[in-house]
Enzyme design. Structure first.
Site, short mmCIF file in Angstrom:
data_model
loop_
_atom_site.label_atom_id
_atom_site.label_comp_id
_atom_site.label_asym_id
_atom_site.label_seq_id
_atom_site.Cartn_x
_atom_site.Cartn_y
_atom_site.Cartn_z
N HIS A 47 18.82 -11.27 -23.72
CA HIS A 47 19.74 -12.40 -24.62
C HIS A 47 20.52 -13.21 -23.71
O HIS A 47 20.95 -14.30 -23.76
CB HIS A 47 20.56 -12.13 -25.70
CG HIS A 47 19.63 -11.54 -26.85
ND1 HIS A 47 18.77 -12.34 -27.52
CD2 HIS A 47 19.52 -10.19 -27.56
CE1 HIS A 47 18.09 -11.48 -28.40
NE2 HIS A 47 18.64 -10.25 -28.60
N GLU A 151 16.52 -0.56 -34.01
CA GLU A 151 17.07 -1.77 -34.62
C GLU A 151 16.25 -2.45 -35.95
O GLU A 151 16.31 -3.45 -36.29
CB GLU A 151 16.88 -2.80 -33.50
CG GLU A 151 17.63 -2.61 -32.27
CD GLU A 151 17.43 -3.79 -31.19
OE1 GLU A 151 18.50 -4.82 -31.07
OE2 GLU A 151 16.76 -4.00 -30.33
N ASP A 177 20.40 -6.89 -35.61
CA ASP A 177 18.94 -6.52 -35.83
C ASP A 177 18.64 -5.75 -37.32
O ASP A 177 17.70 -5.77 -37.69
CB ASP A 177 17.95 -6.33 -34.62
CG ASP A 177 18.13 -7.63 -33.89
OD1 ASP A 177 17.80 -8.71 -34.42
OD2 ASP A 177 18.39 -7.57 -32.66
#
Length: 261
Positions: A47, A151, A177
């Site tokens: 990210h 996740e 997540d």
């Protein structure tokens, strides 16, 4: 480089290790984090602003400043993992590990035969000091630390099997997540979410799999250590800069009795 993974040794010795995220893909920020006390830095190539090659280059900045680097790779493909390891990453965080089958592939991609099927180029890669470490291929697995990110709620039933896979060292719970997979996006403290995460923790503790996560979701560093987490990632550089910027701006407005445009 050296062949010793100090972070892995610290975790195996029972230390609770904290870290900061590096989202800005610059060596200066990497150095700043280490010099301000964050001796473990997670270089975020999933990210963050740095692509894989830029992120791998940032290992040098973290280590030169005296820190220890973890690379969160953007995906779990064989090519990505091989590239990261060859370029000198010893500690990897792998996102979205949704099944034991996926974890088994990841472990295989990261270890040379007979433990796995990592592609061989040991004499010419940075990880072996370009061939200086002649025993690299035989010993690389000893210094490898792999964190599999848990996740998704469907992965809960796979945790015990994941723990039994040689080469997977840690279940890293990603609560954001995880909550989203249960239709509770941005509601990490929802009782159903916390209940499922607690199940991951229970299984991991029972089978001896190390646990990692981020600080927050209603729990402090101390809370997480009490729950069995040995690795906790705290702030990220973007949030630290944004918070300091907002505070500095608020101070200027308060002192001048006015608001900026």
């Amino acid at each position: 480089m050296t062949g010793k993974n100090k972070l892995k040794a610290r975790l195996q010795a029972g230390e609770t290790v904290t870290a900061a995220w590096l989202e800005f893909g610059t060596p200066e920020v990497a150095e700043l984090l280490v010099h301000t006390g964050w001796d473990v830095v997670v270089i975020d190539c999933e990210h963050g602003t740095a692509g894989l090659e830029e992120g791998l280059g940032l290992i040098r900045a973290v280590e030169a400043a005296g820190g220890q680097a973890i690379v969160r790779v953007p995906d779990c493909s064989e090519a990505t993992l091989k590239r990261a390891l060859d370029r000198g990453a010893r500690s990897l965080m792998v996102p979205m590990v949704s099944s034991a089958a996926m974890a088994r592939d990841i472990a295989a991609f990261c270890q040379y035969s007979p433990r796995g099927r990592r592609g061989y180029a040991a004499p010419i890669v940075r990880a072996s000091d370009y061939g200086k470490r002649t025993d690299y291929a035989k010993t690389a697995h000893d210094e490898l630390l792999i964190m599999a990110q848990i996740e998704h709620v469907d992965t809960v039933r796979e945790v015990a099997e994941i723990a039994g896979i040689e080469g997977i060292d840690m279940a890293f719970v990603g609560p954001n997540d995880f909550a989203a997979s249960m239709d509770h996006l941005e509601d990490m403290t929802h009782p159903d979410v916390q209940g499922q995460i607690a199940e991951v923790e229970k299984v991991a503790r029972a089978v001896g799999l190390m646990l990692g996560t981020i600080v927050g979701a209603g729990r402090s560093y101390a809370d997480l250590r009490e729950a069995g987490y040995s690795f906790i990632v705290g702030p990220n550089d973007i949030s630290l800069l944004a918070a300091a910027s907002r505070a500095a701006r608020a101070e200027s407005e308060m002192n001048l009795g006015c608001r900026g445009s």
